[in-house]
Design an enzyme around this catalytic site. Sequence first.
Site, PDB file in Angstrom:
ATOM      1  N   LEU A   1       0.690  -1.893   0.085  1.00  0.00           N
ATOM      2  CA  LEU A   1       0.093  -0.204  -0.220  1.00  0.00           C
ATOM      3  C   LEU A   1       0.684   1.228   0.006  1.00  0.00           C
ATOM      4  O   LEU A   1       1.053   2.266   0.512  1.00  0.00           O
ATOM      5  CB  LEU A   1      -0.796   0.235   1.097  1.00  0.00           C
ATOM      6  CG  LEU A   1      -2.204  -1.079   1.260  1.00  0.00           C
ATOM      7  CD1 LEU A   1      -2.874  -0.849   2.050  1.00  0.00           C
ATOM      8  CD2 LEU A   1      -2.936  -1.210  -0.197  1.00  0.00           C
TER       9      LEU A   1
ATOM     10  N   CYS B   1      -5.682  -6.188   2.178  1.00  0.00           N
ATOM     11  CA  CYS B   1      -4.529  -6.410   1.626  1.00  0.00           C
ATOM     12  C   CYS B   1      -3.627  -8.195   2.663  1.00  0.00           C
ATOM     13  O   CYS B   1      -3.117  -7.438   3.213  1.00  0.00           O
ATOM     14  CB  CYS B   1      -3.817  -4.705   1.455  1.00  0.00           C
ATOM     15  SG  CYS B   1      -2.293  -5.325   1.358  1.00  0.00           S
TER      16      CYS B   1
ATOM     17  N   GLY C   1      -2.479 -12.996 -11.187  1.00  0.00           N
ATOM     18  CA  GLY C   1      -2.464 -13.253 -12.144  1.00  0.00           C
ATOM     19  C   GLY C   1      -2.972 -14.970 -12.908  1.00  0.00           C
ATOM     20  O   GLY C   1      -3.487 -15.313 -12.051  1.00  0.00           O
TER      21      GLY C   1
ATOM     22  N   GLY D   1      -6.120 -12.629 -12.155  1.00  0.00           N
ATOM     23  CA  GLY D   1      -6.034 -14.206 -13.485  1.00  0.00           C
ATOM     24  C   GLY D   1      -6.377 -13.719 -14.528  1.00  0.00           C
ATOM     25  O   GLY D   1      -6.719 -14.605 -15.852  1.00  0.00           O
TER      26      GLY D   1
END
Length: 320
Positions: free
Chosen positions: A84, A141, A228, A255
């Site tokens: 962050l 996060c 991803g 992804g």
Amino acid sequence: MIQRVFRDLTIMVNLSVNIGKLKLNNPVLVCSGTFGCGEEFKDLIDLNKLGAVVTKTITLNSSRGNPMPRTIETPCGLLNSIGLENKGIDDFLKHKLPLLNKLKTAVIVSIAGESQQEFETLAGALDRQAAVDAIELNISCPNIRGKTKLIAQDSKATYRIVRAARKQTKKTLITKLSPNVTDIVEIARAAYEAGCDVLSLINTVYGMSVDLNRRKPHLASKFGGLSGPAIKPIALYMVYQVAKAVRLPIIGMGGIMTVQDALEFILTGATAVAVGTANFINPKASIEIIQGIKQYLIKHKIKDIKSLTGTLKICNTRSN
Ligand SMILES: Cc1cc2nc3c(=O)[nH]c(=O)nc-3n(C[C@H](O)[C@H](O)[C@H](O)COP(=O)(O)O)c2cc1C
């Protein structure tokens, strides 16, 4: 032949979707943290073509993020521990929001607080900004130093933070969920009960990568969040489970690299999708996905993207 091409070209397809009170021109957004606050991409793509711009997560005070190295490529994925990094809300309002204010597309600002009070202050400050269309609560996060548990790993904490933010704003409120849980549906329900309008999922998956020569983790902060193509099946599974259980629109991510990926999320139950890691490989990925969705609708004679949401055909021999 010419007649057919002409007919196809004249088919009007409706790409607009609604998330909360917000109407988006199309269902393709960008993922927080992979697109800055738009300025890094403004010379590469037409930002106004996006369904919405989602900013990097903004905190109350400036944060330098985690020590370097904080990204490492892994097979089919990217591991990051950025943590962050940003200059805080005052800097955002002064220097970043003016560019976003000029856009015709929707602007979603992602925020994270270190306490309930910080979430309240951030949500309140953004509520007063006409340029902000929606607020995304980043309670998931995985890269915050010193935090052993995420808010999004605890249904009571999720309820408390979403409720507190809800009281500060009438704007569309989005809650971003973590895949690093036993039961994401329980957390999604807590966010729903606390008054959130939209769910965003998934944030990155906890991961680690080892440097064999140095016999050390590649990332300075040992662990990171995996994104991803490697995480797409996890994300699809979670979008499917949440869509079945909670009556809130979902922004699906994890992804998405191609139009096929995006459509899979929509079939699985996502109202909109967000493109993340793909932006680093191909800055035009989100625009290509919008064009691809349009072509898919024309090819299959589907007039409205909304009629595709959640239409995955499930074999009845299994209950789930
Ligand atoms: C380098 C990097 C930075 C990120 N920063 C944020 C962030 O600031 N806030 C947030 O909510 N998610 C952040 N994410 C997570 C993405 O928004 C997204 O949820 C995740 O990467 C899955 O999507 P993807 O596989 O398409 O990248 C970050 C991801 C990456 C790769």
